[in-house]
Design an enzyme around this catalytic site. Structure first.
Site, PDB file in Angstrom:
ATOM      1  N   LYS A 299      45.205  55.554  43.261  1.00 42.53           N
ATOM      2  CA  LYS A 299      46.381  54.814  43.729  1.00 42.53           C
ATOM      3  C   LYS A 299      47.612  55.178  42.895  1.00 42.53           C
ATOM      4  O   LYS A 299      48.733  55.227  43.403  1.00 42.53           O
ATOM      5  CB  LYS A 299      46.109  53.316  43.681  1.00 42.53           C
ATOM      6  CG  LYS A 299      45.088  52.853  44.723  1.00 42.53           C
ATOM      7  CD  LYS A 299      45.703  52.807  46.108  1.00 42.53           C
ATOM      8  CE  LYS A 299      44.776  52.193  47.131  1.00 42.53           C
ATOM      9  NZ  LYS A 299      45.422  51.957  48.416  1.00 42.53           N
TER      10      LYS A 299
ATOM     11  N   PHE B 278      47.149  41.961  43.747  1.00 47.40           N
ATOM     12  CA  PHE B 278      46.043  41.415  42.961  1.00 47.40           C
ATOM     13  C   PHE B 278      44.914  41.163  43.974  1.00 47.40           C
ATOM     14  O   PHE B 278      44.669  42.016  44.797  1.00 47.40           O
ATOM     15  CB  PHE B 278      46.533  40.243  42.106  1.00 47.40           C
ATOM     16  CG  PHE B 278      47.331  40.797  40.924  1.00 47.40           C
ATOM     17  CD1 PHE B 278      48.559  41.397  41.126  1.00 47.40           C
ATOM     18  CD2 PHE B 278      46.792  40.828  39.644  1.00 47.40           C
ATOM     19  CE1 PHE B 278      49.249  42.007  40.077  1.00 47.40           C
ATOM     20  CE2 PHE B 278      47.483  41.432  38.586  1.00 47.40           C
ATOM     21  CZ  PHE B 278      48.716  42.015  38.809  1.00 47.40           C
ATOM     22  N   ASN B 279      44.214  40.022  43.953  1.00 47.33           N
ATOM     23  CA  ASN B 279      43.043  39.889  44.844  1.00 47.33           C
ATOM     24  C   ASN B 279      43.407  39.289  46.195  1.00 47.33           C
ATOM     25  O   ASN B 279      43.629  38.069  46.293  1.00 47.33           O
ATOM     26  CB  ASN B 279      41.977  39.041  44.154  1.00 47.33           C
ATOM     27  CG  ASN B 279      41.262  39.819  43.061  1.00 47.33           C
ATOM     28  OD1 ASN B 279      41.894  40.309  42.124  1.00 47.33           O
ATOM     29  ND2 ASN B 279      39.967  39.968  43.186  1.00 47.33           N
TER      30      ASN B 279
ATOM     31  N   ALA C  68      42.396  53.048  53.029  1.00 48.44           N
ATOM     32  CA  ALA C  68      41.961  53.589  51.741  1.00 48.44           C
ATOM     33  C   ALA C  68      40.590  53.026  51.393  1.00 48.44           C
ATOM     34  O   ALA C  68      40.171  52.015  51.949  1.00 48.44           O
ATOM     35  CB  ALA C  68      42.954  53.205  50.652  1.00 48.44           C
TER      36      ALA C  68
ATOM     37  N   TYR D 106      39.343  54.549  41.204  1.00 42.71           N
ATOM     38  CA  TYR D 106      40.102  53.849  42.245  1.00 42.71           C
ATOM     39  C   TYR D 106      41.560  53.680  41.806  1.00 42.71           C
ATOM     40  O   TYR D 106      42.498  54.064  42.511  1.00 42.71           O
ATOM     41  CB  TYR D 106      39.456  52.489  42.540  1.00 42.71           C
ATOM     42  CG  TYR D 106      40.316  51.588  43.373  1.00 42.71           C
ATOM     43  CD1 TYR D 106      40.697  51.964  44.656  1.00 42.71           C
ATOM     44  CD2 TYR D 106      40.769  50.366  42.877  1.00 42.71           C
ATOM     45  CE1 TYR D 106      41.505  51.146  45.426  1.00 42.71           C
ATOM     46  CE2 TYR D 106      41.576  49.543  43.635  1.00 42.71           C
ATOM     47  CZ  TYR D 106      41.948  49.927  44.911  1.00 42.71           C
ATOM     48  OH  TYR D 106      42.756  49.126  45.654  1.00 42.71           O
TER      49      TYR D 106
HETATM   50  N1  UDP Z   1      32.133  38.544  41.759  1.00 43.02           N
HETATM   51  C1  UDP Z   1      30.947  37.901  41.475  1.00 43.02           C
HETATM   52  N2  UDP Z   1      29.906  38.015  42.377  1.00 43.02           N
HETATM   53  C2  UDP Z   1      30.009  38.749  43.530  1.00 43.02           C
HETATM   54  C3  UDP Z   1      31.238  39.388  43.817  1.00 43.02           C
HETATM   55  C4  UDP Z   1      32.280  39.273  42.898  1.00 43.02           C
HETATM   56  O1  UDP Z   1      30.809  37.233  40.457  1.00 43.02           O
HETATM   57  O2  UDP Z   1      29.009  38.829  44.272  1.00 43.02           O
HETATM   58  C5  UDP Z   1      33.259  38.439  40.820  1.00 43.02           C
HETATM   59  C6  UDP Z   1      33.719  39.773  40.248  1.00 43.02           C
HETATM   60  O3  UDP Z   1      32.998  40.076  39.081  1.00 43.02           O
HETATM   61  C7  UDP Z   1      35.193  39.518  39.970  1.00 43.02           C
HETATM   62  C8  UDP Z   1      35.586  38.485  41.033  1.00 43.02           C
HETATM   63  O4  UDP Z   1      34.371  37.941  41.524  1.00 43.02           O
HETATM   64  O5  UDP Z   1      35.368  38.932  38.715  1.00 43.02           O
HETATM   65  C9  UDP Z   1      36.336  39.096  42.202  1.00 43.02           C
HETATM   66  O6  UDP Z   1      35.604  40.199  42.685  1.00 43.02           O
HETATM   67  P1  UDP Z   1      35.966  40.944  44.030  1.00 43.02           P
HETATM   68  O7  UDP Z   1      34.919  41.995  44.245  1.00 43.02           O
HETATM   69  O8  UDP Z   1      36.157  39.933  45.110  1.00 43.02           O
HETATM   70  O9  UDP Z   1      37.386  41.616  43.768  1.00 43.02           O
HETATM   71  P2  UDP Z   1      37.877  42.647  42.625  1.00 43.02           P
HETATM   72  O10 UDP Z   1      38.363  41.780  41.493  1.00 43.02           O
HETATM   73  O11 UDP Z   1      36.737  43.544  42.274  1.00 43.02           O
HETATM   74  O12 UDP Z   1      38.990  43.369  43.301  1.00 43.02           O
END
Ligand code: UDP
Length: 336
Positions: free
Chosen positions: A146, A170-171, A76, A142
């Site tokens: 889903k 989550f992440n 995806a 997005y």
């Molecule tokens: N983030 C950041 N700088 C970056 C990439 C991400 O500060 O270069 C922050 C983003 O704003 C979020 C967290 O890190 O709060 C996690 O982002 P990621 O893109 O890893 O995952 P998401 O939460 O978008 O799925």
């Protein structure tokens, strides 16, 4: 011959870790992947049907030629920002891909489906942690795509008795603790790999997307969950369906139930790597909720899932091990 588990997107980050987890349980696996984003090297020798999930005929022929017992679907698009600027790409890739699989499963009489869903289907709930009973109100395409997939799964379960489990991640973070697999996206947008690349000097600095959020240090808080723990949850979901403990359409959150801020991730990476992580503070990124933390009580209770990697240091530590050993990633793009 035992039936195969078809892992769609099994050459990608979470898919490849799940393929490994399945094979370690002695399960027969067939990966369906077009290698547009995934890596041949991440298959670790697992058999591949190179096909495009958006091409119904290609998918249908995979079901005709192989004895498939269950499907896990990871292929995806997953970037919130891109989904806002290019929604068509997301509806096409995410909705059509899932529909093709469900239709082929129905035709072939395959009854078990495990799906990569997301906390983005909840949108921005007012209270944390997020539990499964909260309403799903996505705030970006997005999350919408889903959610549509989850609705299709519910409807196919009702109409065709096709059992399915949606895992709302989550992440996802970290890498195989054995050092065999890691995270390698091009371009990379995820926080932990970017932080590690900055620590390695492969980027001049990391940009922190905003430090004026209503959080303890002003930066966004997320719930980071180890990719191997995610992979394990897929195996448990499949086993629950096979043993008749999960039927119809089921859904579970997968998080660690603890929030970590962007600055805390940076500090954890400095501790793990023993290096400074150069960073600058930039503007907020559109579509970023200040806090997303999930409760995983339901999957712990119902499927017996237990995360092995609780602390952010452990998670970043496994990611660092892979990044340090593979500074250029898998380096298989030219050959794939
Ligand atoms: N983030 C950041 N700088 C970056 C990439 C991400 O500060 O270069 C922050 C983003 O704003 C979020 C967290 O890190 O709060 C996690 O982002 P990621 O893109 O890893 O995952 P998401 O939460 O978008 O799925």
């Amino acid at each position: 011959m035992a039936e195969m588990i078809l892992v769609v997107g099994g050459a990608g980050y979470i898919g490849s870790h799940t393929v490994l987890a399945l094979r370690e349980r002695g399960r027969r696996v067939l990966v369906l992947d077009d290698l547009s984003e995934g890596h041949r090297a991440a298959l670790l020798g697992a058999p591949l049907a190179r096909a495009d999930v958006l091409d119904l005929e290609q998918v249908r022929s995979v079901f005709q030629w192989h004895r498939i017992g269950a499907v896990m679907h990871f292929a995806a698009r997953c970037y919130v920002g891109e989904s806002v600027t290019h929604p068509g790409r997301y509806y096409r890739a995410n909705v059509l891909g899932t529909l093709n699989l469900l239709e082929c499963m129905r035709e072939a009489g395959v009854k078990r489906f495990v799906f990569s869903s997301t906390c983005a289907t909840y949108g921005e709930p007012e209270s944390m942690p997020i539990v499964e009973t909260m309403p799903q109100r996505p705030v970006n395409p997005y999350g919408e795509t889903k959610l549509v997939c989850e609705r299709m799964m519910r409807d196919f379960a009702r109409a065709h008795g096709l059992d399915s489990v949606a895992l709302r991640y989550f992440n996802a973070a970290g890498a195989d603790p054995g050092g065999r697999l890691g995270e390698d996206h091009e371009p990379e947008t995820h926080l932990i790999p970017l932080v590690l690349q900055a620590a390695q000097g492969r980027r001049p600095h990391l940009t922190v997307f905003g430090n004026d959020y209503p959080t303890r240090d002003g930066t966004c808080i997320r719930d980071y969950i180890h990719v191997t723990d995610l992979a394990e949850a897929h195996v448990l979901a499949l086993e629950a369906m096979e043993q008749g403990r999960a039927g119809g359409f089921q859904f579970f959150n997968l998080g660690n139930q603890s929030g970590t801020s962007v600055l805390e991730v940076i500090h954890a990476a400095e501790k793990v790597t023993g290096r400074k992580v150069p960073y600058v503070v930039g503007a907020r990124r559109a579509g970023d909720p200040p806090v997303l933390v999930g409760s995983s009580a339901k999957i712990q209770e119902q499927l017996g899932w237990r995360p092995r990697f609780g602390s952010i240091e452990e998670i970043v530590g496994t990611a660092w091990r892979w990044h340090a050993a593979h500074p250029g990633g898998y380096q298989d793009r030219q050959t794939s």
